[in-house]
Design an enzyme around this catalytic site. Sequence first.
Site, mmCIF file in Angstrom:
data_model
loop_
_atom_site.group_PDB
_atom_site.id
_atom_site.type_symbol
_atom_site.label_atom_id
_atom_site.label_comp_id
_atom_site.label_asym_id
_atom_site.label_seq_id
_atom_site.Cartn_x
_atom_site.Cartn_y
_atom_site.Cartn_z
ATOM 1 N N ARG A 43 -21.612 6.678 -1.723
ATOM 2 C CA ARG A 43 -22.448 6.668 -2.925
ATOM 3 C C ARG A 43 -22.769 5.256 -3.396
ATOM 4 O O ARG A 43 -23.543 5.072 -4.320
ATOM 5 C CB ARG A 43 -21.741 7.438 -4.042
ATOM 6 C CG ARG A 43 -21.995 8.924 -3.929
ATOM 7 C CD ARG A 43 -21.439 9.649 -5.114
ATOM 8 N NE ARG A 43 -20.008 9.370 -5.261
ATOM 9 C CZ ARG A 43 -19.171 10.126 -5.956
ATOM 10 N NH1 ARG A 43 -19.608 11.177 -6.575
ATOM 11 N NH2 ARG A 43 -17.902 9.819 -6.049
ATOM 12 N N GLU A 210 8.571 3.216 5.356
ATOM 13 C CA GLU A 210 7.562 2.215 5.003
ATOM 14 C C GLU A 210 8.149 1.264 3.968
ATOM 15 O O GLU A 210 8.894 1.709 3.087
ATOM 16 C CB GLU A 210 6.329 2.897 4.395
ATOM 17 C CG GLU A 210 5.610 3.807 5.371
ATOM 18 C CD GLU A 210 4.379 4.423 4.728
ATOM 19 O OE1 GLU A 210 3.317 3.801 4.782
ATOM 20 O OE2 GLU A 210 4.487 5.515 4.153
ATOM 21 N N HIS A 235 2.748 14.454 9.905
ATOM 22 C CA HIS A 235 3.243 13.506 10.912
ATOM 23 C C HIS A 235 4.659 13.839 11.395
ATOM 24 O O HIS A 235 4.939 13.855 12.592
ATOM 25 C CB HIS A 235 3.273 12.081 10.350
ATOM 26 C CG HIS A 235 1.964 11.610 9.785
ATOM 27 N ND1 HIS A 235 0.754 11.907 10.365
ATOM 28 C CD2 HIS A 235 1.680 10.854 8.697
ATOM 29 C CE1 HIS A 235 -0.217 11.348 9.648
ATOM 30 N NE2 HIS A 235 0.313 10.705 8.631
HETATM 31 C C1 BG6 Z 1 -0.840 8.241 6.149
HETATM 32 C C2 BG6 Z 1 -0.263 8.466 4.788
HETATM 33 O O1 BG6 Z 1 -1.142 9.464 6.754
HETATM 34 O O2 BG6 Z 1 0.091 7.534 6.945
HETATM 35 C C3 BG6 Z 1 0.121 7.143 4.139
HETATM 36 O O3 BG6 Z 1 -1.200 9.151 3.976
HETATM 37 C C4 BG6 Z 1 1.017 6.349 5.050
HETATM 38 O O4 BG6 Z 1 0.766 7.353 2.897
HETATM 39 C C5 BG6 Z 1 0.425 6.255 6.451
HETATM 40 O O5 BG6 Z 1 1.190 5.071 4.495
HETATM 41 C C6 BG6 Z 1 1.396 5.602 7.410
HETATM 42 O O6 BG6 Z 1 0.764 5.387 8.635
HETATM 43 P P1 BG6 Z 1 1.247 4.225 9.617
HETATM 44 O O7 BG6 Z 1 0.436 4.432 10.840
HETATM 45 O O8 BG6 Z 1 0.962 2.924 8.922
HETATM 46 O O9 BG6 Z 1 2.713 4.436 9.810
#
Ligand code: BG6
Length: 486
Positions: A43, A210, A235
């Site tokens: 947008r 993370e 995941h």
């Molecule tokens: C995403 C999540 O699917 O995966 C995020 O929504 C997360 O919250 C991310 O930070 C992590 O992905 P990667 O590849 O950086 O481990």
Amino acid sequence: MAFDLVFLGGTGDLAWRKLMPAVFQAFRHGALPPEGRVLASSREDLDRAGYCTWLRAKFDSLSWDEPFTDAEFQAFVGMLDYLRLDITKPEAHQALAEWVNQRSAESVVIYLAVAPALFGGLVTGLGRVGLNDRRVRVVLEKPLGYDLASATAINDAVSAVLQEYQIFRIDHYLGKQSVQNLMALRFGNSLFEPLWRREWIENVQITIAEDLGVEQRGGYYDRSGGALRDMMQNHMLQLLCMVAMEPPASEDADAVRDEKLKVLRSLKPLTVADVASNVIRGQYRAGRIQGGTVPGYREEEGVAANSTTETFVALRAEIQNWRWAGVPFFLRTGKRLAQRTADIVVNFRAVPHPIFAGPAGYQNRLVIRLQPEDSIELDLLAKASNRSKSEQGRLVPVSLNLDFKEAFGTQTIEAYERLLRKVLAGRLDLFVRFDEQQAAWRYVAPIIEAWSSDPESLRMYNAGSWGPPASSGLLARDGAAWPEER
Ligand code: BG6
């Protein structure tokens, strides 16, 4: 082969952080046929030149393993176009169809990098303007819904317009190199398969940690996310499937997906009453990470001051089949943890009768590391040859380490690039089928339900730690410990 690659949500975070860099890398790696076109749409009041300038600034703010030159960027944007559209409006679907129909590409990929609440209406609109013919492939970015009911509603709307072979449901963890290598290790080699079962394996631990917090996504994460929906339902359970599935009959998408589905359907269902003893949820408070102080989750922008959204979840799962009966699978994921790491640890049983002096109860373990680097490591005991007198004759831990960078060089492909190449090739093997998502939602539903009536179950943890201490307690019951506690 002429293709059109359309990104809806072209100025979103995902677009500039992951998707556009992935297309650019595919272009640089010579994986995009030159007669392809890429369209970004959003947008924002931009034109083609404005979008290219904006994208360049965003690219410059990212860190690149393979730095690019201005000439490469200019060559790439030669295939790029921009359309300002409000995709909730029928006129926008028409405008999109006109752009696509300027020529007749052999494949038209439409990537929905927009809020999932828009998926249903959007795909219906695409169908109305004929953007659902055989050439069209639609990529749905996660999350696909918020729970089983909303995921089913989206899926019904999408399947009313598109055939299953046209629907690419992304779980970008399936595009990671190590996940590919886990398949290769298990089904391309005969070595581990006989040992890959309850008789030899004591437990499996999967961690995605993370160190980052919710970044700019606080508002969205607080309302519709949480670690269970954001990471566990997709995941983490996909990784569990990759570890636990039976050998598929072939590499074909459905052969693989059928086996993953069987795992999801064999997960021992949790009752609402089971949740308290098998699932731990946590939320970070302020703390220190890598020497710096970071705020707590409730202080993040967009997050409610009394939020009970979890930023950490640890889960003890069991798979009810002959291969895995009685083997606990421990899964945990969290934000603002001590470090960024993702690994799958397979702990083998200790020897039945130790005859050597050495670490008591030692278990061989296989570590498949996804992040920060790809590697596979096998931990063994060996006799120390040149140790001090006190250690002579004792067994000491050593590890066999397969470092993929060393083995194959540094020219790796990132997950999103691999997945985009698969979409362009029309191959569905790294994408998730709806019945898998349905089974995963069914599995987590009692957890959602239990938490909604039990706010007390949320445990706080310090940013920079490994989550609430109760997550260690979850393993201790089985005599196990997380890798950093060994
Ligand atoms: C995403 C999540 O699917 O995966 C995020 O929504 C997360 O919250 C991310 O930070 C992590 O992905 P990667 O590849 O950086 O481990």
